[in-house]
Design a protein around this motif. Structure first.
Motif, PDB file in Angstrom:
ATOM      1  N   MET A   1     -65.361 -35.542 -24.163  1.00  0.00           N
ATOM      2  CA  MET A   1     -66.566 -35.313 -24.921  1.00  0.00           C
ATOM      3  C   MET A   1     -67.568 -34.597 -24.033  1.00  0.00           C
ATOM      4  O   MET A   1     -67.825 -35.000 -22.912  1.00  0.00           O
ATOM      5  N   THR A   2     -68.151 -33.545 -24.561  1.00  0.00           N
ATOM      6  CA  THR A   2     -69.159 -32.795 -23.826  1.00  0.00           C
ATOM      7  C   THR A   2     -70.494 -33.506 -23.934  1.00  0.00           C
ATOM      8  O   THR A   2     -70.897 -33.942 -25.008  1.00  0.00           O
ATOM      9  N   MET A   3     -71.163 -33.638 -22.818  1.00  0.00           N
ATOM     10  CA  MET A   3     -72.476 -34.278 -22.787  1.00  0.00           C
ATOM     11  C   MET A   3     -73.532 -33.203 -22.574  1.00  0.00           C
ATOM     12  O   MET A   3     -73.252 -32.149 -22.016  1.00  0.00           O
ATOM     13  N   THR A   4     -74.740 -33.490 -23.031  1.00  0.00           N
ATOM     14  CA  THR A   4     -75.853 -32.569 -22.869  1.00  0.00           C
ATOM     15  C   THR A   4     -77.127 -33.359 -22.649  1.00  0.00           C
ATOM     16  O   THR A   4     -77.137 -34.587 -22.765  1.00  0.00           O
ATOM     17  N   THR A   5     -78.182 -32.658 -22.344  1.00  0.00           N
ATOM     18  CA  THR A   5     -79.486 -33.275 -22.137  1.00  0.00           C
ATOM     19  C   THR A   5     -80.442 -32.705 -23.179  1.00  0.00           C
ATOM     20  O   THR A   5     -80.407 -31.510 -23.467  1.00  0.00           O
ATOM     21  N   GLY A  30     -77.478 -42.685 -27.014  1.00  0.00           N
ATOM     22  CA  GLY A  30     -76.639 -41.774 -27.780  1.00  0.00           C
ATOM     23  C   GLY A  30     -76.066 -42.446 -29.023  1.00  0.00           C
ATOM     24  O   GLY A  30     -76.065 -41.861 -30.113  1.00  0.00           O
ATOM     25  N   THR A  31     -75.611 -43.668 -28.874  1.00  0.00           N
ATOM     26  CA  THR A  31     -75.082 -44.415 -30.020  1.00  0.00           C
ATOM     27  C   THR A  31     -76.191 -44.720 -31.011  1.00  0.00           C
ATOM     28  O   THR A  31     -75.983 -44.663 -32.230  1.00  0.00           O
TER      29      THR A  31
END
Length: 81
Positions: A1-5, A30-31
């Protein structure tokens, strides 16, 4: 899964953190955001159904289509995928 800010105001982050901790059992932010998006989508769907019900002709058409699908559901193919 790609994460971002993402950039949000500190007050928004803090409110989301409180919601995640107090109302959602301590989930991640996030959830918590996923939960809020899901609830938003559900509210949109309910609003669409309310608008549909407000139009008797459109609602009757929708109900008729549901009846047609119910007929298909009883097509005698039990266990078939």
């Amino acid at each position: 899964m790609t994460m971002t800010t993402i950039k949000v105001q500190a007050e928004v982050r803090d409110e989301l953190a409180r919601l995640a901790a107090d109302d959602l059992g301590g989930v991640t932010l996030g959830t918590a955001l996923e939960h809020l998006l899901t609830e938003h989508r559900k509210a949109q769907i309910l609003t669409a159904y309310t608008r549909l019900q407000a139009d008797p002709e459109a609602w009757a058409g929708y109900q008729s289509e549901l009846d047609e699908w119910d007929t298909v559901a009883g097509d005698g193919l039990a266990g078939e995928a």
